[in-house]
Design an enzyme around this catalytic site. Structure first.
Site, PDB file in Angstrom:
ATOM      1  N   GLU A 138      17.097   8.589   0.354  1.00  0.00           N
ATOM      2  CA  GLU A 138      15.673   8.323   0.607  1.00  0.00           C
ATOM      3  C   GLU A 138      14.860   9.601   0.451  1.00  0.00           C
ATOM      4  OE1 GLU A 138      14.658   5.102   0.243  1.00  0.00           O
ATOM      5  OE2 GLU A 138      16.093   4.669   1.828  1.00  0.00           O
TER       6      GLU A 138
ATOM      7  N   SER B 106       0.060 -16.436 -11.202  1.00  0.00           N
ATOM      8  CA  SER B 106       1.139 -16.281 -10.224  1.00  0.00           C
ATOM      9  C   SER B 106       1.030 -17.370  -9.170  1.00  0.00           C
ATOM     10  CB  SER B 106       1.047 -14.913  -9.537  1.00  0.00           C
ATOM     11  OG  SER B 106       1.856 -14.892  -8.373  1.00  0.00           O
TER      12      SER B 106
ATOM     13  N   SER C  27       9.078  -5.914  -4.850  1.00  0.00           N
ATOM     14  CA  SER C  27       8.521  -7.033  -5.617  1.00  0.00           C
ATOM     15  C   SER C  27       7.793  -6.501  -6.840  1.00  0.00           C
ATOM     16  CB  SER C  27       7.569  -7.854  -4.750  1.00  0.00           C
ATOM     17  OG  SER C  27       6.397  -7.133  -4.438  1.00  0.00           O
TER      18      SER C  27
ATOM     19  N   GLU D  29       3.623   1.028 -13.565  1.00  0.00           N
ATOM     20  CA  GLU D  29       3.331   1.212 -12.139  1.00  0.00           C
ATOM     21  C   GLU D  29       2.559   2.514 -11.897  1.00  0.00           C
ATOM     22  OE1 GLU D  29       5.982  -0.555  -9.601  1.00  0.00           O
ATOM     23  OE2 GLU D  29       5.186   0.372  -7.794  1.00  0.00           O
TER      24      GLU D  29
ATOM     25  N   ASP E 223      13.291   2.111  -8.645  1.00  0.00           N
ATOM     26  CA  ASP E 223      13.164   0.660  -8.495  1.00  0.00           C
ATOM     27  C   ASP E 223      13.432  -0.065  -9.808  1.00  0.00           C
ATOM     28  OD1 ASP E 223      12.404   1.452  -6.012  1.00  0.00           O
ATOM     29  OD2 ASP E 223      10.321   0.771  -6.175  1.00  0.00           O
TER      30      ASP E 223
ATOM     31  N   TYR F 114       3.493  10.023   3.045  1.00  0.00           N
ATOM     32  CA  TYR F 114       4.267  10.213   1.820  1.00  0.00           C
ATOM     33  C   TYR F 114       3.842  11.499   1.107  1.00  0.00           C
ATOM     34  CZ  TYR F 114       6.264   9.073  -2.778  1.00  0.00           C
ATOM     35  OH  TYR F 114       6.956   9.095  -3.959  1.00  0.00           O
TER      36      TYR F 114
HETATM   37  P1  ADP Z   1       6.928  -3.793  -2.890  1.00  0.00           P
HETATM   38  O1  ADP Z   1       7.244  -3.365  -4.285  1.00  0.00           O
HETATM   39  O2  ADP Z   1       7.679  -3.023  -1.854  1.00  0.00           O
HETATM   40  O3  ADP Z   1       7.062  -5.259  -2.674  1.00  0.00           O
HETATM   41  P2  ADP Z   1       4.349  -2.879  -3.695  1.00  0.00           P
HETATM   42  O4  ADP Z   1       3.112  -2.556  -2.951  1.00  0.00           O
HETATM   43  O5  ADP Z   1       4.938  -1.822  -4.551  1.00  0.00           O
HETATM   44  O6  ADP Z   1       5.401  -3.425  -2.638  1.00  0.00           O
HETATM   45  O7  ADP Z   1       4.085  -4.115  -4.653  1.00  0.00           O
HETATM   46  C1  ADP Z   1       3.516  -5.295  -4.113  1.00  0.00           C
HETATM   47  C2  ADP Z   1       2.395  -5.768  -5.012  1.00  0.00           C
HETATM   48  O8  ADP Z   1       2.923  -6.238  -6.261  1.00  0.00           O
HETATM   49  C3  ADP Z   1       1.646  -6.953  -4.456  1.00  0.00           C
HETATM   50  O9  ADP Z   1       0.626  -6.559  -3.579  1.00  0.00           O
HETATM   51  C4  ADP Z   1       1.102  -7.608  -5.715  1.00  0.00           C
HETATM   52  O10 ADP Z   1      -0.079  -6.945  -6.150  1.00  0.00           O
HETATM   53  C5  ADP Z   1       2.179  -7.339  -6.731  1.00  0.00           C
HETATM   54  N1  ADP Z   1       3.105  -8.466  -6.880  1.00  0.00           N
HETATM   55  C6  ADP Z   1       4.450  -8.417  -6.793  1.00  0.00           C
HETATM   56  N2  ADP Z   1       5.002  -9.626  -7.018  1.00  0.00           N
HETATM   57  C7  ADP Z   1       3.990 -10.477  -7.249  1.00  0.00           C
HETATM   58  C8  ADP Z   1       3.904 -11.871  -7.544  1.00  0.00           C
HETATM   59  N3  ADP Z   1       4.982 -12.644  -7.621  1.00  0.00           N
HETATM   60  N4  ADP Z   1       2.674 -12.403  -7.721  1.00  0.00           N
HETATM   61  C9  ADP Z   1       1.577 -11.652  -7.636  1.00  0.00           C
HETATM   62  N5  ADP Z   1       1.594 -10.336  -7.370  1.00  0.00           N
HETATM   63  C10 ADP Z   1       2.773  -9.735  -7.171  1.00  0.00           C
HETATM   64 MG    MG Z   2       6.885  -1.449  -5.091  1.00  0.00          MG
END
Ligand code: ADP
Ligand code: MG
Length: 387
Positions: free
Chosen positions: A37, A71, A133, A166, A178, A230
């Site tokens: 980490e 989405s 995500s 990103e 990631d 961070y």
């Molecule tokens: P993590 O990667 O830890 O989940 P992040 O802040 O890096 O958190 O990414 C989350 C963001 O990615 C969400 O706020 C959204 O904007 C976008 N996102 C991810 N997956 C989806 C999805 N399936 N539909 C719409 N937006 C998404």
């Molecule tokens: Mg993320």
């Protein structure tokens, strides 16, 4: 949701929103970082694995040059012409998906003849919980365009495309962990990544094979990566490296820490000690897995958590409680995972103990008056692929 359920949901929503059937479905997992980490931006080692939670994209080529994306988690359709793709033109959630297309162009793909796309996304990777995500969305779109446009790009290039999206289109200054995890992952294995050389190695975890499971405890405490903590930790690491006369903390060995303690101020020294010992722990976990199997890595997970709590100071009481309760309830090992200041912890447990450990954690959070956490199991899984 299972992946077939996600695929069905994506196909149905695609028909409703874009009309007709997609040309295909592609999926990318989220990821969990097993250990390593804040080592990524210090050119060190990380050891994540892809998980059995996915983002599925249903995609179809168009006859014009528009890209339209929707989405299941958001209203409406975002659209942009391929010729208008630029970081400044992208925003909100769709910047992750559309940014991948822009980034492919930046990294050598000729978009001048590319056909437009209709895209619909469904996901069961929780957003913002530290399971990436964002990389799941980037990875799914990356493998979709690679196949639909016949690009023939390798996985590392797709990971670089996701990272560029990103960093530039979304504006999040993340490393390549990631995207590497979600694109390179293999079933029941982790992805050891050297963040200096960007070399990656698939290392068998044998959790599934040996009857173990990974419990994720999402504390639901908002992590505030972008602000304060961070950036401050990064600055500390840079200060530490400068004070020790190295370009990055990757070049500091555990044996150098005695000297570091004399040269650096007390706080900077503890930040440095976390990075240096964490790098060593990542490699020790890989050795332990190979030599003694997955049940032997518990103490290294515990040391990692203590180092983040005491030296790097990125834990919060909810994460500490999740970790201590998991271990007291019989987990093999447990640590917070991700950038810290909230988010999730993981516990490596005997499959038979999953339910009881999870229950103990819910009870402990209730007794402490904390928000109820979300707990669920993940399995180290195959990376992004066509469904
Ligand atoms: P993590 O990667 O830890 O989940 P992040 O802040 O890096 O958190 O990414 C989350 C963001 O990615 C969400 O706020 C959204 O904007 C976008 N996102 C991810 N997956 C989806 C999805 N399936 N539909 C719409 N937006 C998404
Ligand atoms: Mg993320």
């Amino acid at each position: 949701m299972t992946r077939p359920e996600l695929a069905t949901a994506a196909t149905d929503a695609f028909a409703r929103i874009h009309g007709g059937a997609p040309d295909g479905l592609w999926s990318s997992p989220g990821r969990v970082n097993l250990i390593g980490e804040h080592t990524d931006y210090n050119e060190g080692f990380v050891f994540p694995f892809a998980i059995n939670r996915h983002t599925v994209v249903a995609a179809r080529l168009r006859d014009d040059r528009m890209v339209r994306v929707s989405s299941g988690l958001r209203d409406g359709v975002e659209e942009v012409a391929i010729d208008d793709l630029a970081p400044d033109a992208l925003g909100g959630w769709s910047a992750y998906a559309l940014g991948v297309i822009w980034a492919a162009g930046q990294l050598g793909t000729d978009l001048s003849e590319a056909r437009g796309l209709d895209l619909h996304v469904e996901s069961d990777v929780p957003l913002g919980a530290g399971l990436s995500s964002s990389a799941a969305l980037e990875g799914a779109v990356a493998v979709a365009i690679d196949e639909l446009w016949g690009l023939g790009l390798d996985r590392r290039t797709l990971a670089r495309i996701g990272r560029l999206a990103e960093n530039e289109a979304v504006g999040a200054p993340t490393g390549i962990m990631d995207q590497s995890a979600v694109l390179l992952g293999q079933r029941d294995s982790g992805v050891l990544l050297d963040c200096r050389s960007l070399e990656s190695t698939i290392v068998p975890l044998a959790f599934e094979a040996q009857g173990l499971a990974v419990l994720v405890i999402d504390t639901r405490v908002e992590h505030a990566h972008a602000n304060g903590g961070y950036a401050e930790r990064r600055a500390s690491c840079e200060r530490g490296a400068a004070g020790l006369g190295v370009s990055s903390l990757r070049d500091v060995a555990v044996d150098d820490l005695e000297r570091a303690e004399q040269v650096l101020d007390e706080e900077t020294f503890r930040r440095v000690r976390h990075i240096v010992t964490e790098n060593a722990r990542v490699l020790a976990v890989v050795d332990a897995l190979r030599d003694s199997g997955p049940r032997s890595i518990g103490p290294l997970l515990a040391e990692s958590h203590a180092s983040m709590r005491d030296d790097f100071e990125i834990s919060v009481p909810e994460l500490d409680l999740a970790v201590s309760t998991a271990v007291a309830a019989g987990a093999i090992g447990s640590r917070m995972t991700g950038g810290g200041f909230g988010g999730a912890a993981i516990a490596l447990v005997e499959r038979d103990d999953l339910a009881s450990i999870s229950q103990r954690i819910h009870e402990a959070f209730a007794a402490a008056g904390f928000t109820e956490p979300a707990t669920f199991e993940v399995l180290p899984s195959q990376g992004a692929t066509r469904v």
